[in-house]
Motif scaffolding. Structure first.
Motif, short mmCIF file in Angstrom:
data_model
loop_
_atom_site.label_atom_id
_atom_site.label_comp_id
_atom_site.label_asym_id
_atom_site.label_seq_id
_atom_site.Cartn_x
_atom_site.Cartn_y
_atom_site.Cartn_z
N ASP A 1 -91.98 138.05 135.53
CA ASP A 1 -91.39 137.10 134.47
C ASP A 1 -92.14 135.98 134.13
OD1 ASP A 1 -90.61 135.51 136.40
OD2 ASP A 1 -88.37 135.17 135.89
N GLY A 2 -93.16 135.75 134.83
CA GLY A 2 -94.01 134.71 134.70
C GLY A 2 -93.67 133.40 135.50
N LYS A 3 -92.72 133.57 136.33
CA LYS A 3 -92.33 132.37 137.43
C LYS A 3 -92.72 132.76 138.57
CE LYS A 3 -88.89 130.35 134.53
NZ LYS A 3 -87.38 129.74 134.42
N SER A 4 -92.68 131.55 139.78
CA SER A 4 -92.71 131.96 141.17
C SER A 4 -91.48 131.69 141.58
CB SER A 4 -93.84 131.06 141.83
OG SER A 4 -93.46 129.72 141.65
N PHE A 5 -91.25 131.96 142.71
CA PHE A 5 -89.65 131.48 143.30
C PHE A 5 -89.69 130.15 143.71
CE2 PHE A 5 -89.12 136.10 143.96
CZ PHE A 5 -87.69 136.13 143.69
N ARG A 6 -90.83 129.54 143.79
CA ARG A 6 -90.88 127.97 144.01
C ARG A 6 -90.38 127.25 142.72
NH1 ARG A 6 -93.71 124.70 147.23
NH2 ARG A 6 -95.08 126.39 147.76
N GLU A 7 -90.88 127.73 141.58
CA GLU A 7 -90.35 127.34 140.34
C GLU A 7 -88.85 127.55 139.81
OE1 GLU A 7 -94.47 127.28 137.55
OE2 GLU A 7 -93.40 129.29 137.96
N ARG A 8 -88.41 128.91 140.44
CA ARG A 8 -86.92 129.20 140.39
C ARG A 8 -86.11 128.53 141.03
NH1 ARG A 8 -83.74 133.59 139.74
NH2 ARG A 8 -82.23 134.29 141.06
N TRP A 9 -86.63 128.15 142.47
CA TRP A 9 -85.61 127.51 143.17
C TRP A 9 -85.72 125.72 142.99
CZ3 TRP A 9 -88.09 130.38 148.00
CH2 TRP A 9 -87.44 131.52 147.92
N GLU A 10 -86.85 125.26 142.21
CA GLU A 10 -86.89 124.06 141.79
C GLU A 10 -85.88 123.91 140.62
OE1 GLU A 10 -90.71 123.20 140.82
OE2 GLU A 10 -91.45 122.75 142.96
N GLU A 11 -85.56 124.75 139.80
CA GLU A 11 -84.80 124.84 138.67
C GLU A 11 -83.26 124.79 139.31
OE1 GLU A 11 -85.90 127.73 135.84
OE2 GLU A 11 -87.80 126.73 135.53
N GLY A 12 -83.16 125.74 140.00
CA GLY A 12 -81.80 126.07 140.33
C GLY A 12 -81.30 125.10 141.64
N GLY A 13 -82.06 124.65 142.38
CA GLY A 13 -81.66 124.00 143.54
C GLY A 13 -81.42 124.78 144.69
N MET A 14 -80.72 124.05 145.72
CA MET A 14 -80.46 124.89 146.98
C MET A 14 -79.67 126.05 146.75
SD MET A 14 -79.97 122.08 149.89
CE MET A 14 -81.20 120.96 150.62
N GLU A 15 -78.83 125.86 145.88
CA GLU A 15 -77.80 126.93 145.63
C GLU A 15 -78.45 128.25 145.38
OE1 GLU A 15 -77.36 123.94 144.56
OE2 GLU A 15 -75.78 123.15 145.80
N ALA A 16 -79.34 128.03 144.36
CA ALA A 16 -80.10 129.38 143.83
C ALA A 16 -81.14 129.83 145.04
CB ALA A 16 -80.93 129.05 142.71
N MET A 17 -81.57 129.02 146.01
CA MET A 17 -82.21 129.34 146.98
C MET A 17 -81.47 129.97 147.87
SD MET A 17 -84.75 127.34 149.95
CE MET A 17 -85.98 127.05 148.75
N ALA A 18 -80.29 129.55 148.33
CA ALA A 18 -79.41 130.25 149.34
C ALA A 18 -78.92 131.42 148.70
CB ALA A 18 -78.02 129.34 149.43
N ASP A 19 -78.51 131.67 147.49
CA ASP A 19 -78.18 132.89 147.00
C ASP A 19 -79.20 134.00 147.19
OD1 ASP A 19 -75.63 131.88 146.19
OD2 ASP A 19 -76.25 131.52 144.10
#
Length: 539
Positions: free
Chosen positions: A472-490
């Motif tokens: 989808d054009g993003k890295s997980f670093r970018e995904r987690w920077e947008e969603g925060g700890m909650e997105a990373m934890a999930d």
């Protein structure tokens, strides 16, 4: 008045379980059907059989009979049976198809493995019109068909779609009527002083009086446990609910599954005064409130375990204890719950908070080590180090999303190419239509070579229904920077990433030394692929 208790044994209180029983005749028929199925061509449509039953009675169709009828239907239509999704003791009203254990796994994860979904009768499949509408949309999206043994249902025709909607509406009306009757019974029961239906509150059990009527009586063991808890709460140094639960479990007065929240809910239940109560959900907190009768007074249904003064003093003690606890965070006290685990006991690490002289202290502890092990202070420092380690390993991984690709169009192209190649090869044989002149022969050979190249260039997988991973054009670093700890934890919990926390006592230092070991599954890239929830909007 003499009473005889009729407390049910644990085995009778368990959820009813149905086991499909196959007779010798059923097994013989099954072997014949499988033998006939083995003669089908390799490209025969694949059928998934859905078998469901709420409760097995003499009037219901057994799971074995449902499966055999569906296999016979599959044989008549030329379907190969890809599998059987058997969900027994499951209500179609309460549990939609995609939430059932076996059928849900097929619908969410094994879509490429079948072409048509067979079920015995529509009410065996769904009982809500909204669930049926969702399943129709899902089938149209993935190119699947719905077929019923005893209803005129076929999504490949307009009439079939209309018929399935009408039948589904009737099934929902029947389910709604049943729900209305049950709700009416409960509403009537709440206004009565006699005990008619329902599960008694903790502390009570059902019994028959001399006239044969069902009444509530005090359970001696439960009453003893509740009174001990009240005495413990009123001490000069009151016991916590957690301590109460541990003591009661150790004494054998309560089961090993007793939790602190359940302990508090039992102690705060006004049913302990012998009154009828109903559930009152307020802000996600489960409590019970007293039901008032026609005279605006509480309805008494049993003798009290605590009188009103005793119950009030217990509530005041619980309130005083509760005020000393720090306010709960709306996102939960512990970040990365289920990801951070203890290296010594493999239990989940959780944050425990204490308040001393108006100051809050947070410690990261585990659930099985004695006293939670060495308390690790400053949980946020551990979180920060953990996030840093995860980003180093997985931060640059591309975000891939699972998409479904159908092979129907590719199969048509393949069939067209094969037929065209066969046509030109026949025409180029001695005496064929393309051998009459040099020009027609050269043109036919050129066309044949082009067709063969096109066929060889086709990806064999493109002709199959399959899942593909798309970036989808993003890295997980970018995904987690947008969603925060909650997105990373999930994501980490979904993938199965763990981090072991080892706490070592340091002489002369109060805080232990913390060592973190990050554990990444070998197939982490496959697990990181995001899977779209096709049924999320259904709720």
């Amino acid at each position: 008045m003499g009473k005889r208790t009729r407390t049910r044994v644990a085995a009778e209180q368990r959820q009813y379980s149905v086991e499909a029983e196959w007779t010798a005749a059923d097994l013989a028929l099954l072997r014949d059907l499988k033998k006939a199925e083995s003669l089908l061509p390799d490209d025969a449509p694949r059928a998934l059989l859905s078998v469901r039953l709420s409760v097995l009675t003499d009037e219901t169709t057994s799971p074995a009979r449902q499966e055999l009828d569906l296999r016979i239907l599959a044989r008549e239509r030329g379907y190969r049976v890809a599998g059987v999704a058997s969900d027994l003791n499951v209500s179609a009203t309460k549990v939609p198809p995609w939430k059932r254990k076996e059928l849900g796994d097929w619908l969410n994860n094994r879509v490429p493995e079948f072409d048509v979904l067979l079920f015995w009768k529509l009410d065996r499949f769904v009982r809500r019109l909204s669930d049926l509408s969702t399943m129709i949309d899902w089938c149209l999206k993935y190119g699947k068909n719905l077929v019923s043994k005893n209803d005129s249902i076929d999504l490949t025709t307009t009439a079939g779609k209309i018929m399935v909607t009408i039948i589904g509406g009737i099934a929902e009306i029947e389910a709604a009527n049943t729900s209305t009757r049950v709700a009416s019974l409960w509403d009537y029961t709440k206004t009565q002083g006699e005990w008619l239906v329902g599960k008694p509150a903790y502390g009570y059990e059902t019994a028959d009086d001399e006239a044969g009527r069902v009444v509530l009586v005090i359970n001696k063991d439960a009453s003893r446990a509740l009174r001990w808890c009240r005495d413990a709460a009123l001490r000069e140094k009151p016991a916590s609910a957690r301590r109460m639960a541990k003591v009661l479990v150790r004494a054998g007065l309560c089961g090993p599954g007793l939790t602190t929240s359940t302990m508090i809910r039992r102690l705060r239940n006004p049913a302990l005064m012998g009154y009828r109560v109903e559930e009152d959900k307020n802000g996600g907190v489960r409590r019970s409130k007293i039901v008032l009768g026609g005279n605006a007074k509480p309805i008494r249904v049993a003798d009290p375990i605590f009188n009103e003064d005793e119950f009030k003093s217990l509530q005041d003690a619980l309130d005083r204890r509760g005020k000393n606890q720090p306010a709960r965070s709306p996102l939960g006290a512990t970040r990365f719950l289920g990801v951070l685990i203890c290296d010594d006991c493999d239990a989940h690490m959780t944050v425990q908070r204490n308040r001393v002289k108006e100051r809050d202290y947070a410690y990261l502890r585990c659930g099985k080590c004695k006293a939670g092990g060495h308390g690790a202070p400053n949980p946020h420092e551990i979180y920060s180090k953990f996030v840093e380690d995860v980003l180093k390993v997985l931060g640059d991984e591309p975000v891939m999303t699972r998409e479904y690709r159908q092979g129907a169009e590719a199969r048509k192209d393949q069939q067209r190419l094969e037929q065209s190649i066969s046509y030109y090869m026949t025409g180029l044989e001695p005496g064929g239509r393309f051998t009459k002149t040099r020009f027609t022969k050269d043109q036919a050979e050129k066309t044949l070579d082009d067709l063969i190249k096109q066929l060889e260039a086709m990806d064999p997988e493109s002709t199959q229904d399959r899942w593909v991973a798309v970036h989808d054009g993003k890295s997980f670093r970018e995904r987690w920077e947008e969603g925060g700890m909650e997105a990373m934890a999930d994501d980490l919990l979904r993938v199965g990433v763990k981090c072991k926390i080892k706490r070592t006592k340091v002489k002369g230092v109060r805080a232990p030394h913390i060592h973190m070991k990050l554990m990444i599954p070998k197939d982490v890239r496959d697990r990181l692929i995001l899977k779209e929830d096709d049924f999320a909007e259904a709720f």
